[in-house]
Scaffold this active site. Sequence first.
Site, PDB file in Angstrom:
ATOM      1  N   ASP A 138       0.801  -1.229   0.000  1.00 43.39           N
ATOM      2  CA  ASP A 138       0.000   0.000   0.000  1.00 43.39           C
ATOM      3  C   ASP A 138       0.829   1.273   0.000  1.00 43.39           C
ATOM      4  OD1 ASP A 138      -2.411   1.424   0.055  1.00 43.39           O
ATOM      5  OD2 ASP A 138      -2.368   1.604   2.222  1.00 43.39           O
ATOM      6  N   HIS A 198       4.178   4.598   5.680  1.00 34.53           N
ATOM      7  CA  HIS A 198       3.753   5.253   4.442  1.00 34.53           C
ATOM      8  C   HIS A 198       2.575   6.214   4.581  1.00 34.53           C
ATOM      9  CE1 HIS A 198       1.379   1.399   4.240  1.00 34.53           C
ATOM     10  NE2 HIS A 198       0.422   2.272   3.990  1.00 34.53           N
TER      11      HIS A 198
END
Length: 1039
Positions: free
Chosen positions: A371, A576
């Site tokens: 992701d 992230h």
Amino acid sequence: MAAPALKHRRTALERVENFVSPLYFTDCNLRGRLFGDSCPVAALSSFLTPERLPYQEAIQQDFSPAQVGDSFGPTWWTCWFRVELTIPEAWVGQEVHLRWESDGEGLVWLDGEPVQGLTKEGDKTSYVLTDRLGEGDPRSLTLYVEVACYGLLGAGKDTLIAAPDPEKRFQVSRAELALFHRDVHNLLVDLELLLGMAKGLREDDQRSFQALYTANAIVNVCDPAQPETFPVAQDLASRFFAQHGGESQHTIHAMGHCHIDTAWLWPFKETVRKCARSWATAMQLMEQNPEFTFVCSQAQQLEWVKSHYPGLYARLQEFACRGQFVPVGGTWVEMDGNLPSGEAMVRQFLQGQNFFLQEFGKTCSEFWLPDTFGYSAQLPQIMRGCGIRHFLTQKLSWNLVNTFPHHTFFWEGLDGSRVLAHFPPGDSYGMEGTVEEVLKTVAKNRDKGRTNHSAFLFGFGDGGGGPTQTMVDRLKRLYNTDGLPRVQLSSPGRLFSALDDDSGQLCTWVGELFLELHNGTYTTHAQIKKGNRECERILHDVELLSSMALARSAQFLYPAAQLQNLWRLLLLNQFHDVVTGSCIQLVAEEAMCHYEDIHSHGNTLLSSAATALCAGEPGPEGLLLINTLPWNRTEVLALPRPGGAHNLALVRVPSMGYAPAPAPTSQQPLLPQQPVFVVQETDGSVTLDNGIIRVRLDPTGRLTSLVLVASGREAIAEGAMGNQFVLFDDVPLYWDAWDVMDYHLETRKPVLGQAGTLAVGTEGGLRGSAWFLLQISPNSRLSQEVVLDIGCPYVRFHTEVHWHEAHKFLKVEFPARVRSPQATYEIQFGHLQRPTHYNTSWDWARFEVWAHRWMDLSEHGFGLALLNDCKYGASVRGSVLSLSLLRAPKAPDTTADIGRHEFTYALMPHKGSFQDAGVIQAAYSLNFPLLVLPTLGPVPAASWSAFYVSSPAVVLETVKQAETNPQGHTLVLRLYEAHGSHVDCWLYTWLPVQEAFLCNLLEQRDPAGHLPLRDARLKLTFSPFQVQSLLLVLQPPPS
């Protein structure tokens, strides 16, 4: 028997749909019989707390009577429920569930251990008390449900990514005991799969009609009110699913998965509880389904569970030994794939792989990053250096413009390293085991004919939740059914083994995997970006100084434990959704606190190492100047004077070494270079000239000329202005903090200053400067000092911005008198080229890209480089270099980027190539200023250097203590080739080295990697962009 009737496809489909519907006809359909008799819980009580209390502390609190329908809150609080149960005698021999439905995420505790998550959004609304109530089983028990006041995906006000609603209220809508009819559940699974095949296969497909007719026949024979009809119905389904496909069927490798963002729309501490809820549920499935495997990445999350839930963690380790719980990824967190430095990426693997080895007995062989918002071209080399040959993601399926051409392929990095990459063709890491998803996995696979295996990751994700028993039952039923691909409950090892065996015809993708979306994450939350860059520098410097002190002082203890803690904090922030700025305000504030901790402790460690370096020196007390870069530096430095003032001095500090600071009263030697001249013209313009470059600013602070003095070559495009601030409207389609859209470029508005605001600052000699103020908008302003030092090949722009905007994007532009179809951008351990034109859709999809410390636009013989100290967003279109400075998104953090910012960028015109001109070294110097450290004792009287590299193409990036040497007298050095060339070089050292070896990035010695040491130097050979690590065994210093 009734005569067969002509079937109408739509009515037959809808008849079956209604028979299993949770909404329609539940008074008489099969779904309405899933649960049987029920009774309320014997007693329900609760207490509410703003704290996240451990279980033993929570159950000691005062619980008050509660009932279904009570509300509790607000957001981020926790409500603990004591649930007292009495099971009716009449239920002996039957399956009994606790049915629980509440807003917020719940965790069931039984006998002091977490046993299952309860979440409406994650399809987990019942807890199995017993699958068959025995005569001797206890009829009364007490359990606790810990309910966190937020949903599976946070607490956004009205929409998913809106800022959290701080006053949200929550409610328990069901708390009861009920009988569960497993035979009804099994029939529902079969009917849903038959429906999926009837609808998912083509209308002209024989198997589609067979599925529809079988489902219709089941409805005919099955009377929900008469369980004795269920076996006949089940037999019809079994006969259908027992018809197998052929040997050529595609094989789907189904793995339980639960992507948990380490922080995102919820704070870090909530992730700890998400892990417990999700993994406890997964372990229940492992117990009930021995063939079920569950993959789990992110060592940080495992470390949290080990610390907060030791009993749960011990059971995880047991299932790992059985091969059902499978650690994957090899990294500390699922980090961003663009912004962390090369060394930080190595540390993600070093910390992660060491943790997995220590806790589970082996390292990971696959990198798991489903992701993240793009993938650096240096990742393949870093993976291979860390023992990883396989890579899995799916994020490129989010590309806005171009469809990525592969699902299984070889990915070749900047240096030529290759890994086998696989993108699950279903384009998701949160499958639910439906026929539609299984068919999509085959239909969308863009490598049909090349390989016959695909991954299928099932389980609720992002906010956790994970797989359910229903998902497992679906996939087990589809094991080998005619009309569908073969489905195996599998593991990453089995998947990649099959792909390796099948890899002879796979294509190769060379270079970065650029995500054509989320380009705004290179810029959002500028303070987080700055904290990241600064803390990467601090840890680099601490490790170098501590290594030097270790080699020089017998009394010095290398701060290995402290450094590990600080690195882990930095790596955590590189998750992230954190370093990218795509998180809520709570997370951003926590991240800034982490950076402050690294700053504070890092500076303490720097002082300790500097003091140890000076121990026993005979010289007078003073200041120690330290150069943490691997080349000699002569620079202007502001040295502190008593009383808080500073004076400028031109100092020389050797490569990775130190020098005493000149005394404030000492005479500055005759300057070898031309001093800086500063002239303000009558029209208000200012010229700065150091004999290397000449800078001319117009009366508003814009750059009208930048000349390389030796050649007279102008760097600024004719008739254009550099240092031009520009403002854009910045309203993306949805993902506010994430996205900047191509159409923002159509809203460009130059910010114009007022003449007369430019003034001379420092008047010349060692340094010359001019400064100005600029009103960006009615709400925002900036001030800037333009600085030129003696002997410096670049001009610096020290900038302070007070930013109070909404959905605006601030950049600074430099139109260059250079023409080239491609520009060069620094990435981890190297650089790459990207187009400056929009010829193809692949070109214009990269209208906003990322870079690290520099970017360069060059033609033959000349170029212009733009350096920065904390920015990542950039672009070069045509001949205009643009640096992205600040955004102002409002979701998920309404305060993102609002406030005061400081940053520096620099402009460097150069003759020849950027490699030969020293652009790489200049950008390092901008980011790693010389250190001025006071010491507790005398300062050495002479300069000293620890390391020097003979070739400017090779950068000595890192010097640290080896992880694997408890005695502490082995160092690890990491070097890389930075020019893109084959090169031989010498590494000189003035440390007492006994032996030297090559090692991998995990610091494991290469058996054939012994390096001969000749005259305190080692010969090294590099290929383009190659990263090499060395182990240096030191002689212990004399006591």
